[in-house]
Motif scaffolding. Sequence first.
Motif, PDB file in Angstrom:
ATOM      1  N   ALA A 100       1.324  -1.526  -0.185  1.00 35.90           N
ATOM      2  CA  ALA A 100      -0.393  -0.125   0.121  1.00 35.90           C
ATOM      3  C   ALA A 100       0.743   1.434   0.008  1.00 35.90           C
ATOM      4  O   ALA A 100       0.275   2.045  -0.687  1.00 35.90           O
ATOM      5  CB  ALA A 100      -0.629  -0.401   1.121  1.00 35.90           C
ATOM      6  N   TYR A 101       1.786   1.053   0.189  1.00 31.54           N
ATOM      7  CA  TYR A 101       2.732   2.433   0.309  1.00 31.54           C
ATOM      8  C   TYR A 101       3.207   2.897  -0.222  1.00 31.54           C
ATOM      9  O   TYR A 101       3.625   3.938  -0.930  1.00 31.54           O
ATOM     10  CB  TYR A 101       3.809   2.507   1.813  1.00 31.54           C
ATOM     11  N   VAL A 102       3.667   2.072  -1.266  1.00 31.23           N
ATOM     12  CA  VAL A 102       5.080   1.950  -2.428  1.00 31.23           C
ATOM     13  C   VAL A 102       3.635   1.798  -3.894  1.00 31.23           C
ATOM     14  O   VAL A 102       4.038   2.674  -4.552  1.00 31.23           O
ATOM     15  CB  VAL A 102       5.261   0.382  -2.807  1.00 31.23           C
ATOM     16  N   SER A 103       2.537   1.599  -3.256  1.00 29.52           N
ATOM     17  CA  SER A 103       1.544   1.859  -4.530  1.00 29.52           C
ATOM     18  C   SER A 103       1.128   2.877  -4.886  1.00 29.52           C
ATOM     19  O   SER A 103       1.826   4.643  -4.398  1.00 29.52           O
ATOM     20  CB  SER A 103      -0.029   1.123  -3.999  1.00 29.52           C
ATOM     21  N   SER A 104       1.097   3.418  -6.081  1.00 28.77           N
ATOM     22  CA  SER A 104       1.062   4.248  -7.161  1.00 28.77           C
ATOM     23  C   SER A 104      -0.385   4.697  -7.271  1.00 28.77           C
ATOM     24  O   SER A 104      -1.001   5.946  -7.075  1.00 28.77           O
ATOM     25  CB  SER A 104       1.600   4.346  -8.425  1.00 28.77           C
ATOM     26  N   ASP A 105      -1.300   4.035  -6.152  1.00 32.83           N
ATOM     27  CA  ASP A 105      -2.650   4.553  -6.824  1.00 32.83           C
ATOM     28  C   ASP A 105      -2.830   4.615  -5.037  1.00 32.83           C
ATOM     29  O   ASP A 105      -2.460   4.532  -3.849  1.00 32.83           O
ATOM     30  CB  ASP A 105      -3.405   2.711  -6.210  1.00 32.83           C
ATOM     31  N   GLN A 106      -3.239   6.581  -5.127  1.00 37.33           N
ATOM     32  CA  GLN A 106      -3.938   6.816  -3.638  1.00 37.33           C
ATOM     33  C   GLN A 106      -4.082   7.095  -3.399  1.00 37.33           C
ATOM     34  O   GLN A 106      -4.012   6.959  -1.707  1.00 37.33           O
ATOM     35  CB  GLN A 106      -4.405   8.850  -4.054  1.00 37.33           C
ATOM     36  N   GLN A 107      -5.699   5.606  -3.804  1.00 34.79           N
ATOM     37  CA  GLN A 107      -6.393   5.460  -2.818  1.00 34.79           C
ATOM     38  C   GLN A 107      -6.174   3.785  -1.981  1.00 34.79           C
ATOM     39  O   GLN A 107      -6.234   3.744  -1.111  1.00 34.79           O
ATOM     40  CB  GLN A 107      -7.864   4.447  -3.829  1.00 34.79           C
ATOM     41  N   GLU A 108      -5.543   3.312  -2.688  1.00 36.29           N
ATOM     42  CA  GLU A 108      -4.292   2.479  -1.664  1.00 36.29           C
ATOM     43  C   GLU A 108      -3.383   2.705  -1.171  1.00 36.29           C
ATOM     44  O   GLU A 108      -3.338   2.378   0.414  1.00 36.29           O
ATOM     45  CB  GLU A 108      -3.661   1.075  -2.765  1.00 36.29           C
ATOM     46  N   LYS A 109      -2.890   4.176  -1.391  1.00 38.78           N
ATOM     47  CA  LYS A 109      -1.922   4.842  -0.625  1.00 38.78           C
ATOM     48  C   LYS A 109      -2.623   4.774   0.687  1.00 38.78           C
ATOM     49  O   LYS A 109      -2.340   5.487   2.310  1.00 38.78           O
ATOM     50  CB  LYS A 109      -1.411   5.929  -0.842  1.00 38.78           C
ATOM     51  N   ARG A 110      -3.981   5.348   0.416  1.00 38.31           N
ATOM     52  CA  ARG A 110      -4.802   5.886   2.432  1.00 38.31           C
ATOM     53  C   ARG A 110      -5.011   4.642   3.275  1.00 38.31           C
ATOM     54  O   ARG A 110      -5.170   5.236   4.225  1.00 38.31           O
ATOM     55  CB  ARG A 110      -5.554   6.615   2.151  1.00 38.31           C
TER      56      ARG A 110
END
Length: 647
Positions: A558-568
């Motif tokens: 989730a931290y490395v992902s480029s998707d902002q929704q996943e980062k949240r």
Amino acid sequence: MSDQIKFIVDSLNKEPFKKNYNLITFDSLGPMQLLQVLNDVLAEIDPKQDVDIREEMPEQTAKRMLNLLGILKYKPPGNATDMSTFRQGLVIGSKPVIYPVLHWLLQRSNELKKRAYLARFLIKLDVPSEFLQDETVADTNKQYEELMEAFKTLHKECEQLKTSGFSTAEIRRDISAMEEEKDQLMKRVERLKKRVETVQNHQRMLKIARQLRVEKEREEFLAQQKQEQKNQLFHAVQRLQRVQNQLKSMRHAAADAKPESLMKRLEEEIKFNSYMVTEKFPKELESKKKELHFLQKVVSEPAMGQSDLLELESKVNEVNTEINQLIEKKMMRNEPIEGKLSLYRQQASIISRKKEAKAEELQETKEKLASLEREVSVKTNQTREFDGAEVLKGDEFKRYVSKLRSKSTVFKKKHQIIAEFKAEFGLLQRTEELLKQRQESIQHQLRTIEEKKGVSGYSYTQEELERVSALKSEVDEMKGRTLDDMSEMVKKLNSLVSEKKSALAPVIKELRQLREKCQEVRALREECIQEESKYHYTNCVIKNLEVQLRRATDEMKAYVSSDQQEKRKAIREQYTKNITEQENLGKKLREKQKAVRESHGPNMKQAKMWRDLEQLMECKKQCFLKQQNQISIGQVIQEGGEDRLVL
């Protein structure tokens, strides 16, 4: 039953199934759906079971499930009759059969996963003894058993490493320590090289030392080869002994058999085989062909809907009614010849069915006999390997048993005789004690009488002496006879005891061996319990570590992902957001505190002024009320032409 279903539903709703059932939806599942759920649970335990049951025959599904349940050591309740009911219920997907199996599987899924994994490598193949006569097959079987033992050893080592508690920090420390030691050794080697370079012929000496090291390694290799050859020789000698014992038993069986019995046995086997080839197998083949043709016909036809099924059912009902009408007409005719023929047909069909049943029973009996013979041969070889003694068979074993029974009877009789002698000896001892007590009482009475009379008893002294001497001689004679009898009896008892000891010596030896085996079994059982507890503890630790690792992996993804929704969704982002919110809230509160501090003096002054105003207003109110009371005192009211004073 409700608790059982509730546990099944709760387990199926969790990972890894996620069925999303409740009690009503689970109870309303059909037989095929129940079998599919059972197959999914079995597939979680053994991935090879992950198939769609709609794509295979019900018999194949039941056979596959029964095989895996047998490996997992599931025991259905009841006897052999209940076992047949269990198989039938498993084929049709019966709830009373499926529910206990699901409950048992879901209760111990981790344990069963390990058992299914080990079963892939530890189930021994049942190779017939006649195939083991071939050297290639025997060597392959031996290699297979050695690989199985090696797998057991490696699995135990793996389990021990899992439970040893090694951590990455300790391993890193060990690696750093070994690197430091390596550097020290390299420095030491450099120093030794510099020191050796000053010695004359150092190259020749290094070459000789290198040759010495090579020869030592070769010596170790040759010693290892020698040990392996010794082991191979030992196994070859054991195999030769087994083959010789089998040859001896076969020759013994051939020597005991008579030509008439052999011919009779061969004739029976020929009759049975001819019946199987000419009658039973062709019928079974024909029925299988018909069934295959029917299934191919069903497969080739297009898929039928509900209307087609209703039409077929109506046709089947019509054909059944026609058949019933024809049977009634036939019964109305009541032709005697046809009745006799039907009776004969019934008898012939009954006889043929009985014949087929007996043939199947004979086939099963032969298979059981072959398996029992293989088991007997294995047990015989094991017994010979344990103590090297020949196993008694047939008449020899019967003679041995009869001999033991006769010895047991003789032992019981002798034991009874010894008991009688002991009882008689106790009786004699008691008699002797009574006589002594009586003699003492008589002497006491005599002394009492002499004291009363005042005489010393000279008149009766001689008579008493003679009587006492006679009694003494009789007692001595009796004692002599008794001692002789007792000595003879002791000799007999010693001889009997020695005989019984010699007779019981092999039994005691066997008992001692059995006690040692029992102690070994107890030790192995305790070790098994300890290993099982270690295994469960290790599984729990592994599960916890897997959960932590999964959480860490998800967090990294989730931290490395480029998707902002996943980062949240990441825990780090959530904590950062919470920290920011708390910092903003603290900033607002500090600003509010500053404003309160700045307005505290004016606000307090304003509050004091407000309180003074309230006191002033209260004072005005009280003054007004007093003024009103003073006006009303002594007021004269005129009513109806009369004057009244109101105080």
